[in-house]
Design a protein around this motif. Structure first.
Motif, PDB file in Angstrom:
ATOM      1  N   LEU A 137     -23.289 -29.337  -6.588  1.00  0.00           N
ATOM      2  CA  LEU A 137     -21.976 -29.620  -7.190  1.00  0.00           C
ATOM      3  C   LEU A 137     -21.086 -30.456  -6.276  1.00  0.00           C
ATOM      4  O   LEU A 137     -20.250 -31.230  -6.744  1.00  0.00           O
ATOM      5  N   THR A 157     -26.658 -23.204 -11.771  1.00  0.00           N
ATOM      6  CA  THR A 157     -25.667 -24.138 -11.203  1.00  0.00           C
ATOM      7  C   THR A 157     -24.671 -24.566 -12.275  1.00  0.00           C
ATOM      8  O   THR A 157     -23.451 -24.574 -12.055  1.00  0.00           O
ATOM      9  N   ARG A 158     -25.190 -24.885 -13.441  1.00  0.00           N
ATOM     10  CA  ARG A 158     -24.299 -25.298 -14.545  1.00  0.00           C
ATOM     11  C   ARG A 158     -23.398 -24.132 -14.963  1.00  0.00           C
ATOM     12  O   ARG A 158     -22.211 -24.320 -15.223  1.00  0.00           O
ATOM     13  N   ASP A 159     -23.979 -22.937 -15.011  1.00  0.00           N
ATOM     14  CA  ASP A 159     -23.180 -21.766 -15.418  1.00  0.00           C
ATOM     15  C   ASP A 159     -22.054 -21.494 -14.415  1.00  0.00           C
ATOM     16  O   ASP A 159     -20.935 -21.170 -14.791  1.00  0.00           O
ATOM     17  N   ALA A 161     -20.642 -23.694 -12.380  1.00  0.00           N
ATOM     18  CA  ALA A 161     -19.632 -24.762 -12.490  1.00  0.00           C
ATOM     19  C   ALA A 161     -18.750 -24.534 -13.724  1.00  0.00           C
ATOM     20  O   ALA A 161     -17.519 -24.665 -13.657  1.00  0.00           O
ATOM     21  N   ALA A 162     -19.390 -24.165 -14.826  1.00  0.00           N
ATOM     22  CA  ALA A 162     -18.624 -23.958 -16.061  1.00  0.00           C
ATOM     23  C   ALA A 162     -17.654 -22.780 -15.890  1.00  0.00           C
ATOM     24  O   ALA A 162     -16.517 -22.811 -16.379  1.00  0.00           O
ATOM     25  N   LYS A 177     -18.285 -31.220 -12.048  1.00  0.00           N
ATOM     26  CA  LYS A 177     -19.094 -31.882 -13.083  1.00  0.00           C
ATOM     27  C   LYS A 177     -20.406 -31.110 -13.272  1.00  0.00           C
ATOM     28  O   LYS A 177     -21.028 -30.688 -12.287  1.00  0.00           O
ATOM     29  N   LEU A 178     -20.832 -30.934 -14.517  1.00  0.00           N
ATOM     30  CA  LEU A 178     -22.087 -30.224 -14.791  1.00  0.00           C
ATOM     31  C   LEU A 178     -23.259 -31.213 -14.777  1.00  0.00           C
ATOM     32  O   LEU A 178     -23.301 -32.125 -15.608  1.00  0.00           O
TER      33      LEU A 178
END
Ligand code: TYM
Length: 336
Positions: A137, A157-159, A161-162, A177-178
Motif C-alpha cells: 500500500l 491487503t485490499r480488505d 485498505a478498504a 489505493k486498492l
C-alpha cells in the motif's frame, strides 16, 4: 498519462527456485517495459521463521543479484531492501491496529506454517500479512504480480485498505489505493518434483523437491532423474490423476518457450525415459545465462551496493509520502 505501477517482492530465505522464477520474476521481466516497477527483498519477512543472522544480509544481496541476472532493467525498475525503508514497519503498525485478529487467523499460509512451528509460533508469523499489506500500500501500485499462493494475502491487503478508507477517509477521497493482483495462469503454481500435489517451496526439507536457479547442471540432472512420475506411457496435460505429468510438461513448456499445444503434440507418445533428458537439457540451457550473469554481478559488490542505495532513495521518496498521508488521516501530529 504516466505508466501504471507494479510492486512485488521475495523473501530472502533459502535459495530461489523455479517457482519463484516462473511464478514471479519472469513475469516482472516480461511486463517491465509497460510499468514502473518497484521490486524489493522482503528481509523483514525472513524473521517470521527461524532465521540465520549470519546469512541474512548476504541472502538479501543474492536475491537482488538474481533479479538483475534474470533481466530486471534498472531503467524500468527500482530494486530495494525492505528493511532499508523504515516506512514499511511504521505503516505496518498502524495497519495492525485496524486489522481484526480473525482475518489473520484465516490466512492459509499462517495456519500451515504455524502447525510446523508448534508451540513456538511467533506473533510475527500471524502479523506477516499486515506487513505485506504495508509493503504494497505504501507504493500505491496498480498491480501486484505474484504467484497463486499470494492471492489470499492480496485480498487481505485490499480488505485492510478498504477498512482504513472506510474508518478514517472522507467520502470519495480514499486514503489508500486498492491494488489488483496480477497472477499469470502459466507458472502461477509450480509444483514439487517429489509430489505433484504440493507447491514447490523453499521450506520443503527435501532438496530433491525443487530446482534452484543456481543449481549446477549435475544437480538439475540428478533432481529430474529422481523426480516423481507415473507408470503411464504418453504424456498429457491437465489429467487430475497425473499431477506430476502436468507439472513437468508445464515446466518444459515455459522453459522451452513453446505453446502448450506444441508441447502436447511433441510429448503425446513419449515415455519418461525420453522426456526426462529433454527437460533436463532445456532447464540447464534456460538457467545457464541467468547463472553466468548472477556470478558476474555478485563479484561486483560495489555495483550492487550502488543499485540498492539508489533503490532506497527512490523507494523512500514514494513511501514516505504515503505514510505521511496515512498518519495525518489518523490524527498524528507532524514531527517538529
Ligand atoms: P515468497 O518469497 O514465498 O515467494 C516469492 C514469489 O514467488 C512466488 N512463488 C511461486 N510461484 C509459483 N509456484 C511456486 N511454487 C511458487 N513459490 C513461490 C510467490 O507467489 C511470490 O510471488 N510474502 C511474500 C513476499 C512479499 C511480497 C510482499 C510479495 C512480502 N511483501 C508484497 C508481493 C508484495 C512471500 O513470502 O513470497
Amino acid at each position: 498519462m504516466g505508466k501504471q505501477r507494479v510492486l512485488s517482492g521475495i523473501q530472502p530465505t533459502g535459495d530461489l527456485h523455479l517457482g519463484n522464477y516462473l511464478g514471479a520474476i519472469r513475469n516482472w521481466v516480461e511486463i517491465q517495459r509497460d510499468y514502473d516497477s518497484f521490486l524489493f527483498m522482503a528481509d523483514l519477512h525472513a524473521m517470521t521463521v527461524p532465521h540465520d543472522p549470519a546469512a541474512l544480509a548476504e541472502s538479501t544481496y543474492k536475491v537482488a543479484a538474481t533479479y538483475l541476472a534474470c533481466g530486471i532493467d534498472l531503467d524500468c525498475a527500482t530494486i530495494f531492501v525492505q528493511s532499508h525503508v523504515p516506512a514499511h514497519t511504521d505503516l505496518s503498525w498502524l495497519l495492525t491496529c485496524i486489522t481484526p485478529l480473525n482475518w489473520l487467523y484465516d490466512m492459509v499460509q499462517y495456519r500451515e506454517k504455524a502447525i510446523k512451528q508448534g508451540e513456538n509460533v511467533g506473533a510475527g508469523l500471524l502479523c506477516y500479512p499486515v506487513l505485506q499489506a504495508a509493503d504494497i500500500l505504501l507504493y500505491e501500485p496498480d498491480k501486484v504480480p505474484v504467484g497463486e499462493d499470494q492471492k489470499q494475502h492480496l485480498e487481505l491487503t485490499r480488505d485492510i485498505a478498504a477498512r482504513l478508507n472506510y474508518q478514517f477517509g472522507k467520502e470519495n477521497q480514499p486514503i489508500l489505493k486498492l491494488p489488483d493482483p496480477m497472477i499469470r495462469k502459466e507458472g502461477a503454481r509450480v509444483m514439487s518434483l517429489t509430489d505433484g500435489t504440493r507447491k514447490m517451496s523453499k521450506s520443503d526439507p527435501s532438496e530433491l523437491s525443487r530446482i534452484n536457479l543456481l543449481d549446477s547442471p549435475e544437480e538439475i540432472q540428478h533432481k529430474i532423474k529422481r523426480c516423481k512420475t507415473d507408470p503411464i506411457r504418453g504424456l498429457t496435460f491437465d489429467d487430475p490423476e497425473r499431477p506430476e505429468c502436468n507439472n513437468l510438461l508445464t515446466l518444459y513448456t515455459i522453459l522451452s518457450n513453446q505453446t502448450k499445444e506444441a508441447v502436447a503434440e511433441e510429448c503425446r507418445e513419449m515415455g519418461w525415459g525420453q522426456f526426462k533428458p529433454l527437460l533436463t537439457e532445456t532447464a540447464i540451457a534456460a538457467l545457464k545465462p541467468i547463472q553466468d550473469k548472477y556470478h558476474a554481478i555478485m563479484a561486483d559488490k560495489g555495483y550492487l551496493e550502488s543499485v540498492l542505495r539508489q533503490g532506497r532513495e527512490q523507494a523512500e521518496a514514494i513511501a514516505n509520502v504515503t505514510l505521511a498521508k496515512v498518519k495525518s488521516a489518523l490524527g498524528y501530529s507532524t514531527p517538529l
